[in-house]
Motif scaffolding. Structure first.
Motif, PDB file in Angstrom:
ATOM      1  N   GLN A  56     -20.515  11.247  41.979  1.00  0.00           N
ATOM      2  CA  GLN A  56     -19.080  11.325  41.729  1.00  0.00           C
ATOM      3  C   GLN A  56     -18.813  10.975  40.264  1.00  0.00           C
ATOM      4  O   GLN A  56     -19.411  10.044  39.723  1.00  0.00           O
ATOM      5  CB  GLN A  56     -18.327  10.362  42.645  1.00  0.00           C
ATOM      6  CG  GLN A  56     -18.442  10.726  44.115  1.00  0.00           C
ATOM      7  CD  GLN A  56     -17.793   9.682  45.002  1.00  0.00           C
ATOM      8  OE1 GLN A  56     -18.060   8.482  44.876  1.00  0.00           O
ATOM      9  NE2 GLN A  56     -16.937  10.125  45.907  1.00  0.00           N
ATOM     10  N   THR A  57     -17.921  11.722  39.648  1.00  0.00           N
ATOM     11  CA  THR A  57     -17.661  11.528  38.229  1.00  0.00           C
ATOM     12  C   THR A  57     -16.213  11.145  37.967  1.00  0.00           C
ATOM     13  O   THR A  57     -15.309  11.475  38.745  1.00  0.00           O
ATOM     14  CB  THR A  57     -17.994  12.800  37.427  1.00  0.00           C
ATOM     15  OG1 THR A  57     -17.207  13.892  37.945  1.00  0.00           O
ATOM     16  CG2 THR A  57     -19.460  13.149  37.532  1.00  0.00           C
ATOM     17  N   THR A  58     -16.020  10.452  36.858  1.00  0.00           N
ATOM     18  CA  THR A  58     -14.697  10.046  36.391  1.00  0.00           C
ATOM     19  C   THR A  58     -14.641  10.261  34.891  1.00  0.00           C
ATOM     20  O   THR A  58     -15.648  10.029  34.200  1.00  0.00           O
ATOM     21  CB  THR A  58     -14.443   8.555  36.693  1.00  0.00           C
ATOM     22  OG1 THR A  58     -14.686   8.297  38.079  1.00  0.00           O
ATOM     23  CG2 THR A  58     -13.013   8.168  36.365  1.00  0.00           C
ATOM     24  N   THR A 102     -22.785   1.596  43.995  1.00  0.00           N
ATOM     25  CA  THR A 102     -22.118   2.889  43.883  1.00  0.00           C
ATOM     26  C   THR A 102     -20.693   2.612  43.456  1.00  0.00           C
ATOM     27  O   THR A 102     -19.831   2.271  44.274  1.00  0.00           O
ATOM     28  CB  THR A 102     -22.167   3.634  45.228  1.00  0.00           C
ATOM     29  OG1 THR A 102     -23.534   3.848  45.609  1.00  0.00           O
ATOM     30  CG2 THR A 102     -21.464   4.987  45.117  1.00  0.00           C
ATOM     31  N   PRO A 105     -15.071   5.803  42.009  1.00  0.00           N
ATOM     32  CA  PRO A 105     -14.358   6.464  40.903  1.00  0.00           C
ATOM     33  C   PRO A 105     -13.014   5.813  40.634  1.00  0.00           C
ATOM     34  O   PRO A 105     -12.260   5.508  41.561  1.00  0.00           O
ATOM     35  CB  PRO A 105     -14.185   7.893  41.423  1.00  0.00           C
ATOM     36  CG  PRO A 105     -15.334   8.094  42.348  1.00  0.00           C
ATOM     37  CD  PRO A 105     -15.527   6.766  43.028  1.00  0.00           C
TER      38      PRO A 105
END
Length: 126
Positions: A56-58, A102, A105
């Motif tokens: 997951q990216t931000t 983890t 985000p």
């Protein structure tokens, strides 16, 4: 001791592209949430992009649509593809890691990441 080593910085004209790399020593890279930060002279360090252990990216609003973060677990490497660079992107860029977590985000905060590289300079001229 785990080390993070950045490379790929340099000088480019506005509108150009650069790809930053961060190579991480050790064998636990796949279990790390990673991020890129930058710090311009006289300014606070700011989070640019982050990627967690499940991909997951931000992104900071200032780089959305221009920068892309990715990681290659097989190569123990983190990347930041920077396109359409602007003079205001000029800064020292750092990669940072948080192991065995983890990161959800959200806002990219310095305190979330415990291990840092030495940085690579990016200079964008107009």
């Amino acid at each position: 001791q785990v080390q993070l080593v950045e490379s790929g910085g340099g000088s480019v004209q506005a509108g150009g592209s650069l790809r930053l790399s961060c190579v991480v020593s050790g064998n636990t890279f796949s279990r790390a949430s990673m991020a890129w930060f930058r710090q311009a002279p006289g300014k606070d360090r700011e989070g640019v992009a982050a990627i967690n252990t499940i991909g997951q990216t931000t992104y900071a609003d200032s780089v959305k649509g221009r920068f892309t973060i990715s990681k290659d677990n097989a190569k123990n490497s983190l990347y930041l593809q920077m396109n359409s660079l602007k003079p205001e992107d000029t800064a020292m860029y750092y990669c940072a890691a948080r192991w065995f977590a983890t990161v959800v985000p959200g806002p990219i905060r310095e305190g979330t990441y415990y291990t840092w590289g030495q940085g690579t300079q990016v200079t964008v001229s107009s």
